[in-house]
Design an enzyme around this catalytic site. Structure first.
Site, mmCIF file in Angstrom:
data_model
loop_
_atom_site.group_PDB
_atom_site.id
_atom_site.type_symbol
_atom_site.label_atom_id
_atom_site.label_comp_id
_atom_site.label_asym_id
_atom_site.label_seq_id
_atom_site.Cartn_x
_atom_site.Cartn_y
_atom_site.Cartn_z
ATOM 1 N N LYS A 45 17.964 89.281 50.839
ATOM 2 C CA LYS A 45 18.840 88.606 49.715
ATOM 3 C C LYS A 45 19.380 88.022 50.927
ATOM 4 O O LYS A 45 18.858 87.951 52.068
ATOM 5 C CB LYS A 45 20.497 89.700 49.212
ATOM 6 C CG LYS A 45 21.684 88.670 48.285
ATOM 7 C CD LYS A 45 21.408 88.094 47.463
ATOM 8 C CE LYS A 45 22.574 87.482 47.106
ATOM 9 N NZ LYS A 45 22.304 86.837 46.192
ATOM 10 N N ASN A 69 23.653 83.560 35.979
ATOM 11 C CA ASN A 69 23.864 84.449 37.759
ATOM 12 C C ASN A 69 24.282 82.775 38.196
ATOM 13 O O ASN A 69 23.945 82.179 38.473
ATOM 14 C CB ASN A 69 22.543 85.149 38.166
ATOM 15 C CG ASN A 69 22.152 84.405 39.857
ATOM 16 O OD1 ASN A 69 23.101 83.988 40.606
ATOM 17 N ND2 ASN A 69 20.927 83.221 39.901
ATOM 18 N N ALA A 70 26.062 83.836 38.512
ATOM 19 C CA ALA A 70 27.100 83.115 39.581
ATOM 20 C C ALA A 70 26.653 84.500 40.635
ATOM 21 O O ALA A 70 28.621 84.652 40.494
ATOM 22 C CB ALA A 70 27.742 81.891 38.924
ATOM 23 N N GLY A 72 27.324 84.332 44.033
ATOM 24 C CA GLY A 72 27.859 83.413 44.806
ATOM 25 C C GLY A 72 27.677 84.278 45.804
ATOM 26 O O GLY A 72 28.884 83.864 46.631
ATOM 27 N N CYS A 124 21.782 76.477 46.030
ATOM 28 C CA CYS A 124 22.311 77.434 45.638
ATOM 29 C C CYS A 124 22.765 76.650 44.143
ATOM 30 O O CYS A 124 23.254 75.916 45.446
ATOM 31 C CB CYS A 124 23.392 78.916 46.740
ATOM 32 S SG CYS A 124 24.414 79.452 43.924
ATOM 33 N N ILE A 184 10.915 77.171 43.075
ATOM 34 C CA ILE A 184 12.448 76.345 42.898
ATOM 35 C C ILE A 184 13.176 77.608 43.008
ATOM 36 O O ILE A 184 13.290 79.127 42.081
ATOM 37 C CB ILE A 184 12.255 75.473 41.933
ATOM 38 C CG1 ILE A 184 12.199 76.646 40.513
ATOM 39 C CG2 ILE A 184 11.795 74.210 41.897
ATOM 40 C CD1 ILE A 184 12.306 75.543 39.280
ATOM 41 N N GLY A 258 10.936 87.407 40.651
ATOM 42 C CA GLY A 258 12.086 87.698 40.780
ATOM 43 C C GLY A 258 13.300 88.090 39.255
ATOM 44 O O GLY A 258 12.311 89.200 39.341
#
Ligand code: DOR
Length: 292
Positions: A45, A69-70, A72, A124, A184, A258
């Site tokens: 991560k 996803n977000a 953050g 991100c 990507i 992923g």
């Protein structure tokens, strides 16, 4: 394809398959487990300059064709070094992010003993001050890459598809000393609940991963392969050995997985068994358009 070790962008891998950043990469125990299931390498991560809690929920929503996803960029910052004791000497690429070249260099400095290499997250799609704003500016990509490649460890740079000219971003990373380009990160996206009359993500916008983005990833890998001379690592929606072969035909030297791991933690063993089976693809059918 021949099973067994490969070196890609300076990192010695057990095979061509890696765990992509983010998914299951938050503890040493889960990284070790994924390596034990047949992954040739793992990416952690993303770790940043200060501890970060991430966005308010909902942060992860399943949608048609993938996952939105977000998160953050939640991470424990320098504390994460301890997690890597469990995977010492194994092919662990540490994903790092920052808002400036100095921050990238500081974070990388914490991991020089523990990392087989770095993956710079300049991509991100929904993090204020980090990520895509930086990763769509070739001069910033080059400066951040140079700040880390100076440390003389393999330096991979993960790019965003949310730009008009990904090849220019790849060339910038290469000028900064990148040893491989990863393509990507997620595609900036949004869903709205018509029933609740509000966006499904707490952050409104997020990043789309999974099968829906596979064709975008293949196109980006091909564009980068044509534009760059360092190896390309393909990432985005890969879920089968056939997807891996297609990425390699586009120019990828290794492939990250992923979203598909979330649904099936045994996927590395399954894909490796197909990819390296005696009646699988012959290398010469691939190297026609990939780096030998
Ligand atoms: O889709 C993404 N989500 N890409 C990133 O680089 C970071 C992650 C997050 O933590 O939000």
């Amino acid at each position: 394809l021949k099973p067994g070790p490969v070196t890609v962008g300076g990192v010695d891998l057990g095979n061509h398959l890696l765990l992509a950043a983010g998914v299951l990469g938050t503890t040493g125990a889960s990284l070790a487990r994924i390596l034990d299931t047949g992954a040739g390498g793992v990416v952690t991560k993303s770790i940043g300059p200060v501890p970060k809690e991430g966005h308010a929920g909902p942060c992860v929503v399943t949608v048609d064709g993938g996952v939105l996803n977000a998160m953050g960029l939640p991470n424990p910052s320098s504390e994460f070094v301890q997690e890597l004791d469990r995977v010492r000497g194994r092919p662990v690429v540490v994903s790092i992010f920052g808002g400036t070249p100095e921050e990238f260099s500081t974070v990388a400095g914490w991991f020089t003993q523990a990392a087989a290499g770095f993956e710079l997250n300049v991509s991100c799609p929904h993090a204020e001050g980090y990520g895509a704003a930086l990763g769509s500016d070739p001069a910033m990509i080059e400066a951040c890459t140079r700040a880390v490649s100076r440390l003389d460890l393999p330096t991979w740079v993960k790019l965003t598809p949310n730009v008009t000219d990904i090849a220019a971003c790849g060339r910038a990373a290469e000028r900064g000393g990148a040893t491989a380009i990863v393509a990507i990160n997620t595609v900036r996206a949004m869903r709205i609940s018509t029933a609740l009359r509000r966006p499904v993500l707490g952050n409104r916008f997020g990043g789309l991963s999974g099968p829906a983005i596979f064709p975008i990833a293949v196109r980006c890998v091909y564009d980068l392969y044509e534009a760059c001379s360092v190896p390309i690592v393909g990432c985005g929606g890969v879920a089968s050995a056939d997807n891996v072969v297609e990425m390699m035909m586009a120019g990828a030297s290794a492939v990250e997985i992923g979203s598909a791991v979330q649904g099936d933690v045994g996927i590395f063993g399954t894909i490796a068994a197909d990819l390296y089976s005696p009646d699988g693809i012959e290398p010469q059918e691939i190297v026609g358009c990939a780096h030998a």
